[in-house]
Design an enzyme around this catalytic site. Structure first.
Site, mmCIF file in Angstrom:
data_model
loop_
_atom_site.group_PDB
_atom_site.id
_atom_site.type_symbol
_atom_site.label_atom_id
_atom_site.label_comp_id
_atom_site.label_asym_id
_atom_site.label_seq_id
_atom_site.Cartn_x
_atom_site.Cartn_y
_atom_site.Cartn_z
ATOM 1 N N ILE A 70 2.335 18.767 8.368
ATOM 2 C CA ILE A 70 2.979 18.667 7.045
ATOM 3 C C ILE A 70 3.991 19.795 6.870
ATOM 4 O O ILE A 70 4.306 20.187 5.763
ATOM 5 C CB ILE A 70 1.937 18.652 5.899
ATOM 6 C CG1 ILE A 70 0.971 19.835 6.007
ATOM 7 C CG2 ILE A 70 1.180 17.345 5.857
ATOM 8 C CD1 ILE A 70 0.158 20.050 4.742
ATOM 9 N N CYS A 97 -5.101 7.957 9.230
ATOM 10 C CA CYS A 97 -5.282 7.377 10.556
ATOM 11 C C CYS A 97 -5.050 8.425 11.629
ATOM 12 O O CYS A 97 -4.176 9.276 11.501
ATOM 13 C CB CYS A 97 -4.294 6.229 10.774
ATOM 14 S SG CYS A 97 -4.787 4.711 9.997
ATOM 15 N N LYS A 99 0.836 -1.217 0.000
ATOM 16 C CA LYS A 99 0.000 0.000 0.000
ATOM 17 C C LYS A 99 0.860 1.252 0.000
ATOM 18 O O LYS A 99 0.640 2.173 -0.784
ATOM 19 C CB LYS A 99 -0.906 0.003 1.235
ATOM 20 C CG LYS A 99 -1.476 1.361 1.604
ATOM 21 C CD LYS A 99 -2.363 1.274 2.792
ATOM 22 C CE LYS A 99 -2.133 2.129 3.980
ATOM 23 N NZ LYS A 99 -1.400 3.315 4.069
ATOM 24 N N ASN A 100 1.866 1.288 0.865
ATOM 25 C CA ASN A 100 2.639 2.519 1.027
ATOM 26 C C ASN A 100 3.566 2.794 -0.142
ATOM 27 O O ASN A 100 4.169 3.857 -0.226
ATOM 28 C CB ASN A 100 3.430 2.492 2.335
ATOM 29 C CG ASN A 100 2.518 2.689 3.537
ATOM 30 O OD1 ASN A 100 1.319 2.931 3.381
ATOM 31 N ND2 ASN A 100 3.079 2.565 4.727
ATOM 32 N N ILE A 146 7.698 7.283 16.843
ATOM 33 C CA ILE A 146 7.338 7.964 15.591
ATOM 34 C C ILE A 146 6.034 8.755 15.733
ATOM 35 O O ILE A 146 5.975 9.924 15.371
ATOM 36 C CB ILE A 146 7.228 6.971 14.406
ATOM 37 C CG1 ILE A 146 8.497 6.117 14.302
ATOM 38 C CG2 ILE A 146 6.961 7.712 13.103
ATOM 39 C CD1 ILE A 146 9.769 6.847 13.956
HETATM 40 C C1 UD1 Z 1 4.437 6.950 6.256
HETATM 41 C C2 UD1 Z 1 3.578 5.722 6.080
HETATM 42 C C3 UD1 Z 1 3.023 5.276 7.428
HETATM 43 C C4 UD1 Z 1 4.160 5.076 8.408
HETATM 44 C C5 UD1 Z 1 5.047 6.318 8.465
HETATM 45 C C6 UD1 Z 1 6.287 6.138 9.325
HETATM 46 C C7 UD1 Z 1 2.620 5.981 3.873
HETATM 47 C C8 UD1 Z 1 1.408 6.167 3.057
HETATM 48 N N1 UD1 Z 1 2.472 6.034 5.191
HETATM 49 O O1 UD1 Z 1 3.598 7.962 6.760
HETATM 50 O O2 UD1 Z 1 2.317 4.053 7.235
HETATM 51 O O3 UD1 Z 1 3.609 4.857 9.685
HETATM 52 O O4 UD1 Z 1 5.499 6.666 7.150
HETATM 53 O O5 UD1 Z 1 7.030 5.071 8.866
HETATM 54 O O6 UD1 Z 1 3.702 5.721 3.358
HETATM 55 N N2 UD1 Z 1 6.183 14.757 10.619
HETATM 56 C C9 UD1 Z 1 6.233 16.100 10.933
HETATM 57 N N3 UD1 Z 1 6.110 17.010 9.922
HETATM 58 C C10 UD1 Z 1 5.951 16.643 8.631
HETATM 59 C C11 UD1 Z 1 5.919 15.256 8.310
HETATM 60 C C12 UD1 Z 1 6.041 14.340 9.332
HETATM 61 O O7 UD1 Z 1 6.346 16.469 12.097
HETATM 62 O O8 UD1 Z 1 5.845 17.523 7.761
HETATM 63 C C13 UD1 Z 1 6.276 13.763 11.705
HETATM 64 C C14 UD1 Z 1 4.976 12.984 11.836
HETATM 65 O O9 UD1 Z 1 4.039 13.683 12.609
HETATM 66 C C15 UD1 Z 1 5.445 11.713 12.491
HETATM 67 C C16 UD1 Z 1 6.831 11.504 11.872
HETATM 68 O O10 UD1 Z 1 7.224 12.774 11.363
HETATM 69 O O11 UD1 Z 1 5.572 11.895 13.865
HETATM 70 C C17 UD1 Z 1 6.867 10.460 10.777
HETATM 71 O O12 UD1 Z 1 6.038 10.852 9.734
HETATM 72 P P1 UD1 Z 1 6.303 10.444 8.208
HETATM 73 O O13 UD1 Z 1 7.574 9.666 8.086
HETATM 74 O O14 UD1 Z 1 6.137 11.674 7.387
HETATM 75 O O15 UD1 Z 1 5.104 9.460 7.950
HETATM 76 P P2 UD1 Z 1 4.073 9.485 6.766
HETATM 77 O O16 UD1 Z 1 4.779 9.762 5.479
HETATM 78 O O17 UD1 Z 1 2.896 10.292 7.132
#
Ligand code: UD1
Length: 422
Positions: free
Chosen positions: A120, A113, A20-21, A325
């Protein structure tokens, strides 16, 4: 809901679905590619349906040919409507691709979720460095790149998976070279870059923490096979583990599973990796999984934490989890407690005292992987477990109940109250 009559003993063979990811950023990447893309091994999931609806809204034509999704790209629009953005978190990776292709994009903050705050800011900061002007009003992001995307140096303060993907998608068709320092190293990023390079992109270093992107003028669609889903793999491994099972999983990338092997070894399972297959044999009673700390790849993945907690719930002894995380990723603990698990949660730490036997009960899935953890625990529980909130599970598993039933579990999906099904 999903109805499970446990305990089960799983045995047999199963093909693991495509990831999926990986699929979601690949679908966003098709926005950049002229002509047709065929994604083989594409999982049929509700999140994939959402991504397809986004693509169709943007002007692409999509259709399924058995297990392959065919996308004919033709962009007629650069906006993603709020209901589709809210459908899933990874809708945000469309931003980089759309703004690069159209010079502008309009979308709202993404959903997904409920795992605590999922800002972001890293995506936005990085895109601004690439020359994208972003204005926010009323939850809507108005993005413009009047001079086109300009290659630059980007240092991420955290190796965010989504932000890394967004920067790659924004800069693959650009002027100049972009360097991402502290890039996420997840295998899904390697899959995305393999696709982009096959389409004519020049991305180097995917899977390492420094990724270099030499901008190209345009990309052309191609055929690509989606990598196997490592989180689905570990879910079926956990299901085999809690049921004292003997299961062989096919279409596995065993290198991706290495960071998740330790709890299975600690618990006393024998895991044999044979080419693209993996066999797991579990003892009658598991040991504790000991100590799990979630980390960015190649650390232990946060997405695997819930299903491994279900193993800890029935392991002999104490296991300790530290979730590094996401802030709110222990919602499944409440459901596991209802099934009789002994779990104490203190902030990012959860302490699990394994019990000999869980008991079936009605529980509710609050998110995708937490829901899968409840199903896994239900397989080990004595009696009937009802897991409500199956729509969360369908976001990421092609047919979790059907696959587990094929391995011998008494499990089924019901639309209505299970009493009427008897
Ligand atoms: C992706 C995966 C998800 C997985 C996660 C961590 C997909 C579709 N989803 O999610 O299943 O659990 O990686 O392996 O691929 N953060 C910030 N600012 C940002 C972006 C992220 O603070 O702009 C923080 C988030 O809140 C979180 C951490 O960074 O605490 C990890 O997020 P990230 O690696 O971006 O996860 P996703 O890409 O959302």
């Amino acid at each position: 809901m999903i109805v499970i009559d446990g305990p089960a003993e799983l045995s047999g063979e199963l093909k693991v679905q495509g990831a999926k990811n990986s699929t979601l950023p690949l679908l966003a990447a098709t926005v950049l590619c002229r002509g047709q893309t065929v994604l083989h091994n594409c999982p049929r999931l509700s999140d994939v349906d959402t991504a397809v609806r986004i693509l169709e809204h943007l002007g692409s034509r999509c259709h399924w040919e058995e297990g392959s999704l065919v996308v004919d790209n033709s962009m007629t629009c650069c906006q993603v409507p709020p209901d589709l953005m809210r459908g899933m978190r990874s809708s945000i990776v469309f931003l980089g691709a759309i703004v690069s292709r159209c010079g502008e994009a309009e979308l709202t903050f993404p959903g997904g979720c409920e795992l605590g705050p999922r800002p972001i800011d890293l995506h936005i900061e990085a895109l601004e460095k690439l020359g994208v002007e972003i204005q926010e009003s009323g939850g809507c992001l108005h993005c413009r790149a009047p001079e086109g995307i300009q290659g630059t140096y980007i240092s991420l303060s955290f190796p965010s998976v989504g932000a890394t993907e967004n920067v790659i998608l924004a800069s693959v068709c650009s002027q100049g070279t972009t360097i991402i320092a502290n890039a996420a190293r997840e295998p899904e990023i390697i899959d995305l870059c393999a696709y982009l390079n096959r389409c004519g992109g020049r991305v180097y270093g995917a899977g390492e923490s420094c990724v270099i992107i030499d901008g190209v003028k345009e990309l052309f669609g191609c055929e690509h096979t989606v990598m196997p889903d490592r989180i689905a793999t570990v879910t079926y491994m956990a299901a085999a583990a809690v049921t004292g099972g003997n299961v062989t999983l096919r279409d596995v990338d065993n290198t991706h599973i290495l960071p998740m092997l330790s709890p299975f070894e600690q618990a006393g399972c024998s895991v044999r990796q044979l080419g693209r297959a993996l066999n797991i044999m579990a003892p009658r009673r598991l040991n504790a999984v000991r100590h799990i700390r979630t980390m960015p790849y190649p650390g232990f993945p946060t997405d695997a934490q819930p299903v491994v907690m279900s193993m800890a719930a029935v392991g002999r002894g104490t296991s300790i989890f530290v979730e590094n995380i996401f802030e709110n990723r222990y919602k499944h603990a409440e459901g596991l407690q209802r099934l009789g698990a002994k779990i104490k949660v203190e902030g990012k730490v959860a302490i699990v005292e394994g019990v000999e036997q869980l008991r079936g009960a009605p529980v509710t899935a609050c998110d995708l992987r937490g829901g899968a953890a409840l199903v896994v625990a239900g397989l080990a529980a004595q009696g009937r477990t009802l897991v409500e909130g199956e729509e969360h599970i369908r976001r990421g598993y092609e047919d979790l109940a059907g696959s587990l039933a094929d391995l011998g579990a008494r499990i089924r999906e019901v639309e209505d109250s299970p009493g009427k099904m008897e």
